[in-house]
Design a protein around this motif. Structure first.
Motif, short mmCIF file in Angstrom:
data_model
loop_
_atom_site.label_atom_id
_atom_site.label_comp_id
_atom_site.label_asym_id
_atom_site.label_seq_id
_atom_site.Cartn_x
_atom_site.Cartn_y
_atom_site.Cartn_z
N LYS A 291 0.83 -1.20 0.00
CA LYS A 291 0.00 0.00 0.00
C LYS A 291 0.86 1.25 0.00
N LEU A 292 1.95 1.25 0.78
CA LEU A 292 2.84 2.41 0.82
C LEU A 292 3.55 2.59 -0.52
N ALA A 293 4.00 1.47 -1.10
CA ALA A 293 4.70 1.55 -2.38
C ALA A 293 3.78 2.08 -3.48
N ARG A 294 2.54 1.61 -3.49
CA ARG A 294 1.59 2.05 -4.51
C ARG A 294 1.20 3.51 -4.33
N LYS A 295 1.27 3.97 -3.13
CA LYS A 295 0.86 5.35 -2.87
C LYS A 295 1.98 6.34 -3.14
#
Length: 309
Positions: A291-295
């Motif tokens: 989720k952090l990487a995609r954001k």
């Protein structure tokens, strides 16, 4: 024209566009099959009239709407030529499309699918898709390189499902266990495992795109012939992402735990979070990092958009 090609047009309620599609394709193929998925408009009348004009046109009407996937599969049952090409009933091909593209697959046994360039025909403009025609990794001799580049490329390569294939190839890879959502992607991944993908320049497949794109729920109803709740739609998306991951895993039959973790991470960052059937500890381990990487970050590509593990 005895060129060994069947052009297949599955159709549903396309009275505005089906005549131009037939007139453009009939002179370019040995057999033209139009399979009407129980249209409720004037499609049937138009097709029956044109059947009198084009002797190579075979018009079939389904008794009830069986969904676009079922309709496409039914065409295979009556295809008799060694090569086949599907085409959208509201799309067009250039007049030199078949004469330019077909020799690529006829004369080279390593080519599993051949297409022309791609144009997106919007209601107010035509856009030639350079990222599509410039994708050359499909010609790489290594199946793993082809498939990974295909899955991770940002080019709209799913349109290659409207390319020219050997009929036996389609029968092998267009199977009943394909996911409903993303059926074209998983189908093409299987095809790329069998052979190479060539894009011939100088001719174009024109894909008509509405300016106001239909919601995903409309797409699911069209391909399955039934409506879907939001929950069911989310499950279908999850199954599609899991299927792409399964394709990736299949490329590394001896992968250890660490490599599987890396594969899953890359798949979830690129495609979105998903669960696999059964106990799935990797989902819980990777959920927050993904989720952090995609954001905050974009997935970095190397070697012509091929993910290296």
């Amino acid at each position: 024209m005895n060129n060994g090609l069947t052009i297949a047009i599955p159709v549903y309620n396309e009275e505005r566009f089906i005549e131009r599609a037939i007139r453009r394709t009939a002179p370019q193929c040995e057999q033209l099959i139009v399979s009407d998925n129980a249209s409720t408009d004037g499609t049937s009348v138009i097709c029956q009239r044109l059947q009198q004009e084009f002797p190579n046109l075979c018009y079939v009407r389904q008794q009830e709407n069986i969904g676009s996937i079922g309709n496409c599969a039914s065409i295979l049952d009556i295809t008799e030529t060694p090569f086949i090409m599907y085409m959208g009933s509201h799309d067009l091909i250039d007049e030199n499309y078949v004469s330019t593209v077909l020799p690529a697959i006829v004369n080279d046994s390593t080519i599993a699918v051949a297409t022309g360039e791609l144009c997106l025909d919007y209601e107010t403009r035509i856009e030639r898709v350079d990222s599509y025609k410039n994708w050359t990794v499909g010609l790489d001799p290594d199946p793993k390189t082809r498939i990974l580049s295909f899955l991770f490329s940002r080019a709209p390569l799913e349109w290659a499902s409207y390319g020219i294939f050997r009929t036996t190839t389609v029968r092998t890879h267009f199977t009943c266990d394909l996911p409903v959502y993303g059926v074209d992607i998983i189908f093409l991944a299987g095809v790329l495992g069998e052979g190479r993908f060539m894009i011939r320049k100088g001719t174009c497949y024109h894909a008509r795109v509405r300016e106001d794109s239909a919601p995903k729920s409309d797409y699911l109803e069209r391909v399955t012939a039934r409506g879907h709740t939001k929950k069911a739609g989310r499950k279908l998306k999850n199954d599609f992402r899991a299927a792409q991951y399964k394709v990736m895993l299949g490329l590394y039959p001896g992968a250890g735990s660490w490599n599987k973790l890396v594969l899953r991470y890359r798949a979830m960052v690129r495609f979105g979070t998903f669960r696999v059937p059964g106990v799935d500890p990797l989902f819980h381990i990777l959920y927050i990092p993904v989720k952090l990487a995609r954001k905050f970050y974009r997935l970095k590509f190397t070697h012509n958009n091929t993910v290296v593990v």
